[in-house]
Design a protein around this motif. Structure first.
Motif, PDB file in Angstrom:
ATOM      1  N   GLU A  95       0.838  -1.207   0.000  1.00 40.79           N
ATOM      2  CA  GLU A  95       0.000   0.000   0.000  1.00 40.79           C
ATOM      3  C   GLU A  95       0.871   1.255   0.000  1.00 40.79           C
ATOM      4  O   GLU A  95       0.594   2.215  -0.713  1.00 40.79           O
ATOM      5  CB  GLU A  95      -0.949  -0.025   1.204  1.00 40.79           C
ATOM      6  CG  GLU A  95      -2.031  -1.100   1.036  1.00 40.79           C
ATOM      7  CD  GLU A  95      -2.619  -1.601   2.350  1.00 40.79           C
ATOM      8  OE1 GLU A  95      -2.283  -1.064   3.427  1.00 40.79           O
ATOM      9  OE2 GLU A  95      -3.422  -2.558   2.287  1.00 40.79           O
ATOM     10  N   ARG A  96       1.963   1.204   0.783  1.00 43.14           N
ATOM     11  CA  ARG A  96       2.846   2.368   0.857  1.00 43.14           C
ATOM     12  C   ARG A  96       3.604   2.608  -0.454  1.00 43.14           C
ATOM     13  O   ARG A  96       4.091   3.713  -0.704  1.00 43.14           O
ATOM     14  CB  ARG A  96       3.823   2.236   2.032  1.00 43.14           C
ATOM     15  CG  ARG A  96       4.058   3.611   2.665  1.00 43.14           C
ATOM     16  CD  ARG A  96       5.221   3.701   3.622  1.00 43.14           C
ATOM     17  NE  ARG A  96       5.291   2.637   4.600  1.00 43.14           N
ATOM     18  CZ  ARG A  96       6.403   2.326   5.264  1.00 43.14           C
ATOM     19  NH1 ARG A  96       7.520   3.011   5.057  1.00 43.14           N
ATOM     20  NH2 ARG A  96       6.414   1.348   6.138  1.00 43.14           N
ATOM     21  N   MET A  97       3.720   1.576  -1.283  1.00 41.14           N
ATOM     22  CA  MET A  97       4.302   1.755  -2.629  1.00 41.14           C
ATOM     23  C   MET A  97       3.304   2.438  -3.577  1.00 41.14           C
ATOM     24  O   MET A  97       3.623   2.693  -4.738  1.00 41.14           O
ATOM     25  CB  MET A  97       4.714   0.405  -3.233  1.00 41.14           C
ATOM     26  CG  MET A  97       6.007  -0.182  -2.699  1.00 41.14           C
ATOM     27  SD  MET A  97       7.470   0.852  -2.940  1.00 41.14           S
ATOM     28  CE  MET A  97       7.585   0.949  -4.713  1.00 41.14           C
ATOM     29  N   GLY A  98       2.094   2.683  -3.073  1.00 38.29           N
ATOM     30  CA  GLY A  98       1.073   3.312  -3.918  1.00 38.29           C
ATOM     31  C   GLY A  98       0.229   2.290  -4.652  1.00 38.29           C
ATOM     32  O   GLY A  98      -0.573   2.625  -5.512  1.00 38.29           O
ATOM     33  N   ILE A  99       0.433   0.999  -4.301  1.00 35.38           N
ATOM     34  CA  ILE A  99      -0.355  -0.072  -4.924  1.00 35.38           C
ATOM     35  C   ILE A  99      -1.526  -0.362  -3.992  1.00 35.38           C
ATOM     36  O   ILE A  99      -1.441  -1.203  -3.105  1.00 35.38           O
ATOM     37  CB  ILE A  99       0.520  -1.316  -5.167  1.00 35.38           C
ATOM     38  CG1 ILE A  99       1.735  -0.938  -6.014  1.00 35.38           C
ATOM     39  CG2 ILE A  99      -0.281  -2.419  -5.850  1.00 35.38           C
ATOM     40  CD1 ILE A  99       2.882  -1.928  -5.914  1.00 35.38           C
ATOM     41  N   THR A 100      -2.602   0.404  -4.187  1.00 36.98           N
ATOM     42  CA  THR A 100      -3.782   0.283  -3.331  1.00 36.98           C
ATOM     43  C   THR A 100      -4.783  -0.682  -3.968  1.00 36.98           C
ATOM     44  O   THR A 100      -4.584  -1.132  -5.095  1.00 36.98           O
ATOM     45  CB  THR A 100      -4.413   1.662  -3.117  1.00 36.98           C
ATOM     46  OG1 THR A 100      -4.414   2.344  -4.378  1.00 36.98           O
ATOM     47  CG2 THR A 100      -3.601   2.478  -2.121  1.00 36.98           C
ATOM     48  N   GLU A 101      -5.848  -0.989  -3.218  1.00 41.32           N
ATOM     49  CA  GLU A 101      -6.793  -2.031  -3.653  1.00 41.32           C
ATOM     50  C   GLU A 101      -7.383  -1.834  -5.047  1.00 41.32           C
ATOM     51  O   GLU A 101      -7.792  -2.807  -5.684  1.00 41.32           O
ATOM     52  CB  GLU A 101      -7.922  -2.173  -2.614  1.00 41.32           C
ATOM     53  CG  GLU A 101      -7.451  -2.906  -1.359  1.00 41.32           C
ATOM     54  CD  GLU A 101      -8.417  -2.734  -0.182  1.00 41.32           C
ATOM     55  OE1 GLU A 101      -9.629  -2.985  -0.383  1.00 41.32           O
ATOM     56  OE2 GLU A 101      -7.959  -2.350   0.906  1.00 41.32           O
ATOM     57  N   ASP A 102      -7.404  -0.603  -5.514  1.00 38.59           N
ATOM     58  CA  ASP A 102      -7.987  -0.336  -6.837  1.00 38.59           C
ATOM     59  C   ASP A 102      -6.995  -0.631  -7.976  1.00 38.59           C
ATOM     60  O   ASP A 102      -7.374  -0.627  -9.133  1.00 38.59           O
ATOM     61  CB  ASP A 102      -8.430   1.138  -6.912  1.00 38.59           C
ATOM     62  CG  ASP A 102      -7.291   2.101  -6.563  1.00 38.59           C
ATOM     63  OD1 ASP A 102      -6.614   1.865  -5.548  1.00 38.59           O
ATOM     64  OD2 ASP A 102      -7.090   3.079  -7.314  1.00 38.59           O
ATOM     65  N   LYS A 103      -5.718  -0.909  -7.651  1.00 32.84           N
ATOM     66  CA  LYS A 103      -4.704  -1.103  -8.690  1.00 32.84           C
ATOM     67  C   LYS A 103      -4.562  -2.580  -9.092  1.00 32.84           C
ATOM     68  O   LYS A 103      -4.770  -3.473  -8.277  1.00 32.84           O
ATOM     69  CB  LYS A 103      -3.340  -0.578  -8.208  1.00 32.84           C
ATOM     70  CG  LYS A 103      -3.332   0.885  -7.777  1.00 32.84           C
ATOM     71  CD  LYS A 103      -3.510   1.812  -8.970  1.00 32.84           C
ATOM     72  CE  LYS A 103      -3.106   3.249  -8.685  1.00 32.84           C
ATOM     73  NZ  LYS A 103      -3.469   3.761  -7.341  1.00 32.84           N
ATOM     74  N   GLU A 104      -4.171  -2.791 -10.341  1.00 31.25           N
ATOM     75  CA  GLU A 104      -4.065  -4.152 -10.886  1.00 31.25           C
ATOM     76  C   GLU A 104      -3.067  -4.997 -10.095  1.00 31.25           C
ATOM     77  O   GLU A 104      -3.348  -6.147  -9.739  1.00 31.25           O
ATOM     78  CB  GLU A 104      -3.639  -4.070 -12.362  1.00 31.25           C
ATOM     79  CG  GLU A 104      -3.700  -5.411 -13.089  1.00 31.25           C
ATOM     80  CD  GLU A 104      -2.890  -5.412 -14.389  1.00 31.25           C
ATOM     81  OE1 GLU A 104      -2.696  -4.323 -14.979  1.00 31.25           O
ATOM     82  OE2 GLU A 104      -2.454  -6.496 -14.792  1.00 31.25           O
TER      83      GLU A 104
END
Ligand code: ATP
Ligand code: 9VF
Ligand code: MG
Length: 275
Positions: A95-104
């Motif tokens: 999540e902290r990498m910016g890969i949140t639940e909406d991302k592939e």
């Protein structure tokens, strides 16, 4: 089975078996050459047994282990510190990498329990090392890691769910596109792999420099800084690139499928183990 001049063509499953036994430069002899499946299979089995015995007599090195050792020496020789960070990491890092639940990529993460997952990339561990070693090491800091990464993948010949990433990076002075491209060029020249560089975009880093061999991406590289750095306590410029080792092996050995280069019980150094 198709009959031509009373000679049976190979069935799909026979073809599959012969293809697994063949090495990249070999071809299945024309069925009209009158070799039946059993004869062909047993002659190929004998060749592959000899290939494995030869490795056992010669260097006994696993190709994936060997390429890791070669690339490790390449980067250590150029002043990069070898890092081994955990493979099992907090989901919070994703999540902290910016890969949140909406991302592939979020959907591709193998979760282990409520809080932990198998790392899909090396960046979190490297970010943490850059932050910690900034208090310790002289400028510029150069570090790299090679190790297993995991992603749920659906598509075939260039993707593995368990693969090996190389990620090298530099932080501080001289973090230019030129320095980055020179390192990539020196590495691929050293490996004798042809490549071209194309600009791309990804949601983690924004603009990326992709390294391609024919249609296959070998690496994605980035010239920082990026806004996400602040969430990792990083305040200096950086450059970095992530390469897939199995993709490098696929190119070097001309494998049709990346599986021959993977951690596997079905292939040893690209040779089928079903003998
Ligand atoms: P692709 O678009 O091919 O799925 P990616 O852009 O998602 O790759 P990156 O996150 O940029 O991959 O990872 C860096 C490198 O790691 C890639 O250029 C590739 O060489 C390798 N890699 C990524 N995913 C895989 C995979 N599933 N199997 C094998 N290698 C991979
Ligand atoms: C480029 C591919 C964020 C300062 C620790 C270094 C990079 C690599 C992109 C990789 C990824 N980034 N698989 O960052 O080198 O993270 O998606 Si850092
Ligand atoms: Mg990429």
């Amino acid at each position: 089975t198709e009959e031509r001049n009373n000679i049976p063509a190979f069935t799909p499953s026979q073809k599959k078996r012969l293809e697994a036994l063949l090495m990249p430069e070999e071809v299945i002899p024309d069925p009209s050459e009158n070799l039946n499946f059993q004869e062909l299979e047993s002659s190929l089995v004998n060749r592959r047994k000899k290939d494995i015995v030869k490795i056992y007599e010669d260097d006994r090195e696993n190709q994936l282990g060997k390429i890791e050792r070669i690339i490790t020496k390449f980067f250590v020789d150029r002043g990069f510190l070898e890092i081994k960070s955990p493979i099992l990491i907090p989901i919070e890092y994703i999540e902290r990498m910016g890969i949140t639940e909406d991302k592939e990529l979020f959907e591709q993460v193998f979760k282990v329990d409520k809080n932990m997952c198998l790392r899909p990339m090396l960046a979190p561990g490297l970010y943490n090392h850059l932050r910690k070693f900034d208090k310790v090491l002289p400028d510029p800091i150069r570090i790299f890691e090679i190790g297993p990464c995991y992603r749920k993948e659906s598509d075939g010949s260039q993707h593995l769910e368990e693969f090996t990433m190389l990620n090298f990076c530099q932080m501080g002075s001289m973090c230019t596109r030129k320095t980055l491209e020179n390192l990539i060029d020196e590495l691929l020249e050293f490996m004798d792999i042809e490549y071209e560089i194309v600009s791309d975009n990804c949601h983690v880093y924004g603009a990326t420099i992709d390294v391609l061999h024919k249609d296959m991406e070998l690496a994605s590289a980035v010239v920082g800084p990026i806004p996400k750095d602040a969430d990792w306590g990083i305040t200096k410029p950086w450059i970095g690139a992530g390469f897939g080792l199995e993709r490098l092996l696929k190119v070097m050995h001309n494998y049709k499928n990346i599986r021959r280069a993977s951690r596997s019980e079905s292939y040893y150094n690209g040779i089928t183990t079903n003998l």
